[in-house]
Design an enzyme around this catalytic site. Structure first.
Site, PDB file in Angstrom:
ATOM      1  N   GLN A 102     149.074  25.072  27.458  1.00 15.61           N
ATOM      2  CA  GLN A 102     149.521  24.689  28.797  1.00 15.61           C
ATOM      3  C   GLN A 102     148.351  24.130  29.589  1.00 15.61           C
ATOM      4  O   GLN A 102     148.510  23.693  30.725  1.00 15.61           O
ATOM      5  CB  GLN A 102     150.099  25.908  29.520  1.00 15.61           C
ATOM      6  CG  GLN A 102     151.296  26.507  28.797  1.00 15.61           C
ATOM      7  CD  GLN A 102     151.650  27.880  29.336  1.00 15.61           C
ATOM      8  OE1 GLN A 102     152.438  28.012  30.254  1.00 15.61           O
ATOM      9  NE2 GLN A 102     151.052  28.916  28.776  1.00 15.61           N
ATOM     10  N   HIS A 121     151.530  20.462  29.257  1.00 19.00           N
ATOM     11  CA  HIS A 121     151.527  20.122  30.683  1.00 19.00           C
ATOM     12  C   HIS A 121     150.655  18.910  30.983  1.00 19.00           C
ATOM     13  O   HIS A 121     150.239  18.698  32.120  1.00 19.00           O
ATOM     14  CB  HIS A 121     151.094  21.342  31.511  1.00 19.00           C
ATOM     15  CG  HIS A 121     152.098  22.451  31.460  1.00 19.00           C
ATOM     16  ND1 HIS A 121     151.832  23.745  31.836  1.00 19.00           N
ATOM     17  CD2 HIS A 121     153.406  22.461  31.054  1.00 19.00           C
ATOM     18  CE1 HIS A 121     152.925  24.492  31.669  1.00 19.00           C
ATOM     19  NE2 HIS A 121     153.879  23.740  31.188  1.00 19.00           N
ATOM     20  N   CYS A 129     150.428   5.308  36.189  1.00 17.11           N
ATOM     21  CA  CYS A 129     150.948   4.516  37.302  1.00 17.11           C
ATOM     22  C   CYS A 129     152.446   4.768  37.466  1.00 17.11           C
ATOM     23  O   CYS A 129     153.211   4.688  36.492  1.00 17.11           O
ATOM     24  CB  CYS A 129     150.683   3.026  37.048  1.00 17.11           C
ATOM     25  SG  CYS A 129     151.405   1.995  38.343  1.00 17.11           S
ATOM     26  N   CYS A 132     154.123   0.875  36.841  1.00 20.73           N
ATOM     27  CA  CYS A 132     154.145   0.227  35.520  1.00 20.73           C
ATOM     28  C   CYS A 132     154.023   1.224  34.375  1.00 20.73           C
ATOM     29  O   CYS A 132     154.064   0.836  33.218  1.00 20.73           O
ATOM     30  CB  CYS A 132     153.050  -0.837  35.404  1.00 20.73           C
ATOM     31  SG  CYS A 132     151.356  -0.188  35.325  1.00 20.73           S
ATOM     32  N   CYS A 150     146.867   1.710  40.997  1.00 21.12           N
ATOM     33  CA  CYS A 150     146.744   1.173  39.639  1.00 21.12           C
ATOM     34  C   CYS A 150     145.921  -0.118  39.657  1.00 21.12           C
ATOM     35  O   CYS A 150     146.214  -1.033  40.442  1.00 21.12           O
ATOM     36  CB  CYS A 150     148.150   0.911  39.100  1.00 21.12           C
ATOM     37  SG  CYS A 150     148.194   0.088  37.511  1.00 21.12           S
ATOM     38  N   CYS A 153     148.546  -3.070  38.444  1.00 23.92           N
ATOM     39  CA  CYS A 153     149.672  -3.597  39.241  1.00 23.92           C
ATOM     40  C   CYS A 153     149.648  -3.158  40.704  1.00 23.92           C
ATOM     41  O   CYS A 153     150.506  -3.579  41.486  1.00 23.92           O
ATOM     42  CB  CYS A 153     150.998  -3.188  38.598  1.00 23.92           C
ATOM     43  SG  CYS A 153     151.459  -1.477  38.931  1.00 23.92           S
ATOM     44  N   ASN A 216     145.566  39.071  26.364  1.00 19.64           N
ATOM     45  CA  ASN A 216     145.576  38.721  27.789  1.00 19.64           C
ATOM     46  C   ASN A 216     144.932  39.847  28.592  1.00 19.64           C
ATOM     47  O   ASN A 216     145.046  41.020  28.233  1.00 19.64           O
ATOM     48  CB  ASN A 216     147.015  38.494  28.266  1.00 19.64           C
ATOM     49  CG  ASN A 216     147.103  37.525  29.432  1.00 19.64           C
ATOM     50  OD1 ASN A 216     146.679  36.371  29.311  1.00 19.64           O
ATOM     51  ND2 ASN A 216     147.610  37.967  30.564  1.00 19.64           N
TER      52      ASN A 216
END
Ligand code: NAD
Length: 245
Positions: A102, A121, A129, A132, A150, A153, A216
Protein backbone atom coordinates in the site's frame (compact mmCIF):
# COMPACT_ATOMS: atom_id res chain seq x y z
CA UNK A 1 16.59 -16.84 16.57
CA UNK A 2 14.32 -14.78 18.85
CA UNK A 3 12.08 -17.20 20.80
CA UNK A 4 8.69 -15.62 20.06
CA UNK A 5 9.37 -15.69 16.30
CA UNK A 6 9.18 -19.50 16.29
CA UNK A 7 5.41 -19.79 15.42
CA UNK A 8 5.79 -17.28 12.57
CA UNK A 9 8.88 -19.02 11.20
CA UNK A 10 7.10 -22.39 11.41
CA UNK A 11 4.04 -21.03 9.57
CA UNK A 12 6.17 -19.71 6.69
CA UNK A 13 8.88 -22.37 6.54
CA UNK A 14 7.15 -24.72 4.08
CA UNK A 15 5.45 -22.05 1.98
CA UNK A 16 5.66 -22.70 -1.75
CA UNK A 17 3.59 -19.69 -2.84
CA UNK A 18 4.26 -16.83 -0.42
CA UNK A 19 2.42 -13.54 -0.79
CA UNK A 20 3.51 -10.47 1.18
CA UNK A 21 1.18 -7.58 2.01
CA UNK A 22 2.81 -4.42 3.37
CA UNK A 23 1.78 -0.99 4.62
CA UNK A 24 3.17 2.26 5.92
CA UNK A 25 4.64 0.59 9.05
CA UNK A 26 7.42 -0.94 6.93
CA UNK A 27 8.74 2.54 6.15
CA UNK A 28 8.59 4.24 9.57
CA UNK A 29 12.10 2.96 10.30
CA UNK A 30 13.18 4.78 7.11
CA UNK A 31 11.85 8.00 8.64
CA UNK A 32 8.54 8.09 6.72
CA UNK A 33 5.63 8.55 9.16
CA UNK A 34 2.64 6.20 8.87
CA UNK A 35 -1.00 7.38 8.85
CA UNK A 36 -2.49 5.79 11.95
CA UNK A 37 0.43 5.00 14.25
CA UNK A 38 1.16 7.05 17.39
CA UNK A 39 2.90 9.87 15.42
CA UNK A 40 0.97 9.21 12.21
CA UNK A 41 0.13 11.81 9.57
CA UNK A 42 -3.55 11.92 10.57
CA UNK A 43 -2.58 13.41 13.93
CA UNK A 44 -1.76 16.66 12.04
CA UNK A 45 -3.69 16.46 8.74
CA UNK A 46 -7.35 15.83 7.91
CA UNK A 47 -7.78 12.93 5.46
CA UNK A 48 -10.85 14.65 3.92
CA UNK A 49 -8.53 17.31 2.48
CA UNK A 50 -6.95 14.70 0.21
CA UNK A 51 -10.07 13.36 -1.48
CA UNK A 52 -10.28 13.10 -5.27
CA UNK A 53 -13.38 15.36 -5.31
CA UNK A 54 -11.45 18.05 -3.43
CA UNK A 55 -8.78 18.06 -6.15
CA UNK A 56 -11.44 18.46 -8.86
CA UNK A 57 -13.34 21.14 -6.91
CA UNK A 58 -10.41 23.18 -5.59
CA UNK A 59 -7.08 22.19 -7.26
CA UNK A 60 -5.11 25.09 -5.75
CA UNK A 61 -6.33 24.38 -2.18
CA UNK A 62 -5.73 20.65 -2.62
CA UNK A 63 -2.17 21.12 -3.89
CA UNK A 64 -1.26 23.68 -1.21
CA UNK A 65 -2.07 21.06 1.45
CA UNK A 66 -0.59 18.22 -0.58
CA UNK A 67 2.71 20.13 -0.70
CA UNK A 68 2.66 20.30 3.12
CA UNK A 69 1.88 16.58 3.29
CA UNK A 70 4.77 15.75 0.94
CA UNK A 71 7.08 17.91 3.09
CA UNK A 72 5.94 15.94 6.18
CA UNK A 73 6.55 12.58 4.45
CA UNK A 74 9.96 13.84 3.20
CA UNK A 75 10.33 10.92 0.78
CA UNK A 76 13.45 12.39 -0.84
CA UNK A 77 15.47 11.68 2.33
CA UNK A 78 14.12 8.14 2.88
CA UNK A 79 16.22 5.08 2.09
CA UNK A 80 15.19 1.38 2.19
CA UNK A 81 15.64 -0.28 5.59
CA UNK A 82 16.34 -3.91 6.55
CA UNK A 83 12.68 -4.94 5.99
CA UNK A 84 12.56 -3.48 2.45
CA UNK A 85 15.88 -5.12 1.61
CA UNK A 86 14.88 -8.55 3.01
CA UNK A 87 11.54 -8.60 1.14
CA UNK A 88 13.21 -7.36 -2.07
CA UNK A 89 15.84 -10.12 -1.81
CA UNK A 90 13.18 -12.80 -1.16
CA UNK A 91 11.06 -11.57 -4.10
CA UNK A 92 13.45 -13.25 -6.56
CA UNK A 93 12.74 -16.70 -5.09
CA UNK A 94 10.53 -19.13 -7.06
CA UNK A 95 8.65 -19.66 -3.77
CA UNK A 96 7.68 -15.95 -3.67
CA UNK A 97 4.45 -15.47 -5.62
CA UNK A 98 3.95 -11.74 -5.23
CA UNK A 99 3.88 -8.66 -3.04
CA UNK A 100 1.09 -6.13 -2.64
CA UNK A 101 2.21 -2.89 -1.01
CA UNK A 102 0.00 0.00 0.00
CA UNK A 103 3.08 2.19 0.22
CA UNK A 104 3.54 5.03 -2.20
CA UNK A 105 7.16 5.80 -1.32
CA UNK A 106 8.89 3.62 -3.96
CA UNK A 107 11.33 2.16 -1.41
CA UNK A 108 10.77 -1.46 -2.49
CA UNK A 109 11.77 -0.52 -6.06
CA UNK A 110 14.82 1.27 -4.70
CA UNK A 111 15.71 -1.90 -2.75
CA UNK A 112 15.76 -3.89 -6.03
CA UNK A 113 12.42 -5.74 -5.78
CA UNK A 114 11.53 -8.18 -8.59
CA UNK A 115 8.62 -7.22 -10.94
CA UNK A 116 6.15 -9.28 -8.85
CA UNK A 117 5.20 -6.10 -6.94
CA UNK A 118 1.84 -4.32 -7.02
CA UNK A 119 1.90 -0.76 -5.67
CA UNK A 120 -1.83 -0.81 -5.03
CA UNK A 121 -2.10 2.84 -3.99
CA UNK A 122 0.15 4.14 -6.76
CA UNK A 123 3.40 6.06 -6.38
CA UNK A 124 4.27 9.49 -5.03
CA UNK A 125 7.20 9.44 -7.46
CA UNK A 126 4.84 10.21 -10.33
CA UNK A 127 2.09 12.67 -11.27
CA UNK A 128 -0.68 12.22 -13.84
CA UNK A 129 -2.40 14.83 -15.99
CA UNK A 130 -6.17 15.03 -15.39
CA UNK A 131 -6.67 16.14 -19.02
CA UNK A 132 -4.38 14.01 -21.20
CA UNK A 133 -3.82 11.16 -18.63
CA UNK A 134 -0.04 11.10 -19.22
CA UNK A 135 2.22 10.15 -16.31
CA UNK A 136 5.36 12.18 -15.49
CA UNK A 137 8.04 11.78 -12.81
CA UNK A 138 7.24 13.91 -9.77
CA UNK A 139 9.66 16.80 -9.45
CA UNK A 140 9.33 19.19 -6.46
CA UNK A 141 10.00 22.05 -8.92
CA UNK A 142 6.51 21.35 -10.36
CA UNK A 143 5.09 22.85 -7.15
CA UNK A 144 6.63 26.25 -7.88
CA UNK A 145 3.20 26.89 -9.47
CA UNK A 146 0.10 25.79 -7.57
CA UNK A 147 -1.78 23.93 -8.92
CA UNK A 148 0.97 22.26 -10.98
CA UNK A 149 0.23 21.91 -14.70
CA UNK A 150 1.04 19.36 -17.39
CA UNK A 151 4.11 20.29 -19.47
CA UNK A 152 2.46 18.66 -22.48
CA UNK A 153 -1.13 20.02 -22.52
CA UNK A 154 -1.41 22.49 -19.61
CA UNK A 155 -3.97 20.35 -17.75
CA UNK A 156 -4.01 20.13 -13.95
CA UNK A 157 -1.79 17.41 -12.50
CA UNK A 158 -2.89 14.77 -10.00
CA UNK A 159 -0.52 12.91 -7.65
CA UNK A 160 0.41 9.47 -8.98
CA UNK A 161 -1.10 8.02 -5.82
CA UNK A 162 -4.67 6.75 -5.50
CA UNK A 163 -6.64 9.46 -3.70
CA UNK A 164 -9.51 8.82 -1.30
CA UNK A 165 -12.66 8.37 -3.37
CA UNK A 166 -10.69 7.19 -6.41
CA UNK A 167 -10.85 3.53 -7.50
CA UNK A 168 -7.74 1.36 -7.57
CA UNK A 169 -6.39 0.45 -11.02
CA UNK A 170 -8.41 -2.61 -11.99
CA UNK A 171 -5.45 -4.66 -13.34
CA UNK A 172 -3.52 -4.09 -10.08
CA UNK A 173 -6.50 -5.18 -7.97
CA UNK A 174 -7.09 -8.27 -10.15
CA UNK A 175 -3.42 -9.27 -9.81
CA UNK A 176 -3.47 -8.75 -6.02
CA UNK A 177 -6.68 -10.77 -5.59
CA UNK A 178 -5.37 -13.60 -7.78
CA UNK A 179 -2.21 -13.84 -5.65
CA UNK A 180 -4.31 -13.89 -2.46
CA UNK A 181 -6.41 -16.76 -3.87
CA UNK A 182 -3.37 -18.73 -5.01
CA UNK A 183 -0.99 -18.31 -2.07
CA UNK A 184 -0.36 -20.94 0.59
CA UNK A 185 1.01 -18.38 3.06
CA UNK A 186 0.48 -14.64 3.46
CA UNK A 187 2.86 -12.43 5.45
CA UNK A 188 1.29 -9.10 6.44
CA UNK A 189 3.66 -6.38 7.68
CA UNK A 190 3.12 -2.85 9.01
CA UNK A 191 -0.49 -2.22 8.09
CA UNK A 192 -3.51 -1.47 10.26
CA UNK A 193 -5.63 -3.37 7.68
CA UNK A 194 -8.42 -0.80 7.64
CA UNK A 195 -8.12 0.62 4.10
CA UNK A 196 -10.30 -1.34 1.66
CA UNK A 197 -10.24 -3.12 -0.73
CA UNK A 198 -6.65 -4.16 0.11
CA UNK A 199 -7.60 -4.87 3.73
CA UNK A 200 -9.79 -7.72 2.47
CA UNK A 201 -6.87 -9.67 0.95
CA UNK A 202 -6.06 -11.63 4.16
CA UNK A 203 -9.69 -12.79 4.16
CA UNK A 204 -9.30 -14.08 0.59
CA UNK A 205 -6.08 -15.90 1.57
CA UNK A 206 -7.66 -17.44 4.68
CA UNK A 207 -10.68 -18.61 2.64
CA UNK A 208 -8.23 -20.30 0.25
CA UNK A 209 -6.65 -22.16 3.18
CA UNK A 210 -3.42 -20.15 3.41
CA UNK A 211 -1.46 -19.62 6.62
CA UNK A 212 -1.56 -16.01 7.85
CA UNK A 213 1.34 -14.33 9.68
CA UNK A 214 1.05 -10.74 10.92
CA UNK A 215 3.95 -8.48 11.95
CA UNK A 216 2.75 -5.17 13.39
CA UNK A 217 3.45 -2.91 16.34
CA UNK A 218 -0.25 -2.43 17.14
CA UNK A 219 -3.15 -4.91 17.05
CA UNK A 220 -4.94 -5.48 13.72
CA UNK A 221 -8.44 -6.75 12.95
CA UNK A 222 -7.06 -10.09 11.71
CA UNK A 223 -4.90 -10.97 14.74
CA UNK A 224 -7.41 -13.45 16.18
CA UNK A 225 -7.50 -15.40 12.91
CA UNK A 226 -3.75 -15.42 12.20
CA UNK A 227 -1.55 -18.50 12.61
CA UNK A 228 1.08 -16.26 14.18
CA UNK A 229 1.22 -12.62 15.29
CA UNK A 230 4.53 -10.89 15.98
CA UNK A 231 4.33 -7.62 17.87
CA UNK A 232 7.57 -5.93 16.85
CA UNK A 233 9.45 -3.70 14.48
CA UNK A 234 9.48 -4.75 10.83
CA UNK A 235 13.20 -4.01 10.41
CA UNK A 236 14.15 -6.46 13.14
CA UNK A 237 11.54 -9.17 12.49
CA UNK A 238 11.09 -9.42 8.71
CA UNK A 239 14.71 -10.39 7.84
CA UNK A 240 14.35 -13.30 10.31
CA UNK A 241 11.15 -14.45 8.60
CA UNK A 242 12.04 -14.19 4.91
CA UNK A 243 15.82 -14.47 5.08
CA UNK A 244 15.62 -18.16 4.11
CA UNK A 245 13.64 -17.63 0.92
P1 NAD B 1 -1.44 2.74 8.77
O1 NAD B 1 -0.76 4.01 9.14
O2 NAD B 1 -2.92 2.70 8.83
O3 NAD B 1 -0.91 1.55 9.70
C1 NAD B 1 0.46 1.34 9.90
C2 NAD B 1 0.63 0.26 10.94
O4 NAD B 1 2.01 -0.04 11.02
C3 NAD B 1 0.17 0.68 12.33
O5 NAD B 1 -0.74 -0.29 12.82
C4 NAD B 1 1.46 0.72 13.16
O6 NAD B 1 1.27 0.18 14.44
C5 NAD B 1 2.37 -0.20 12.37
N1 NAD B 1 3.79 0.14 12.45
C6 NAD B 1 4.37 1.36 12.49
N2 NAD B 1 5.71 1.26 12.48
C7 NAD B 1 5.99 -0.07 12.47
C8 NAD B 1 7.19 -0.82 12.46
N3 NAD B 1 8.40 -0.23 12.46
N4 NAD B 1 7.10 -2.17 12.43
C9 NAD B 1 5.89 -2.79 12.44
N5 NAD B 1 4.72 -2.13 12.46
C10 NAD B 1 4.77 -0.78 12.45
O7 NAD B 1 -0.87 2.34 7.35
P2 NAD B 1 -1.53 1.43 6.25
O8 NAD B 1 -2.33 0.34 6.83
O9 NAD B 1 -0.46 1.14 5.26
O10 NAD B 1 -2.58 2.48 5.66
C11 NAD B 1 -2.74 2.49 4.42
C12 NAD B 1 -2.45 3.88 3.81
O11 NAD B 1 -1.29 4.55 4.28
C13 NAD B 1 -2.15 3.60 2.40
O12 NAD B 1 -3.09 4.26 1.62
C14 NAD B 1 -0.76 4.16 2.12
O13 NAD B 1 -0.74 4.63 0.81
C15 NAD B 1 -0.62 5.18 3.14
N6 NAD B 1 0.72 5.61 3.56
C16 NAD B 1 1.88 5.20 2.95
C17 NAD B 1 3.11 5.65 3.39
C18 NAD B 1 4.36 5.19 2.69
O14 NAD B 1 4.33 4.95 1.47
N7 NAD B 1 5.46 5.01 3.41
C19 NAD B 1 3.19 6.50 4.48
C20 NAD B 1 1.98 6.93 5.11
C21 NAD B 1 0.76 6.45 4.63
Amino acid sequence: MVADLAPAIAALRDARRLVVLTGAGVSTESGVPDFRGASGIWTTFDPRDFEYDRLLRDPAGFWALRKRLMDALDLASARPNAAHRAIAAASASPRFLGHVTQNIDGLFHEAGHAPNLVEAHGSARTVRCLSCARFFPFDPALLATIPPRCASCGGILKPGTILFGEPLHAPDLRRAEAWARQCDAMLVVGTSLVVHPIAALPEVALDAGAALVIVNEDPTTYDARADAVVRGKAGAVVPELVGGF
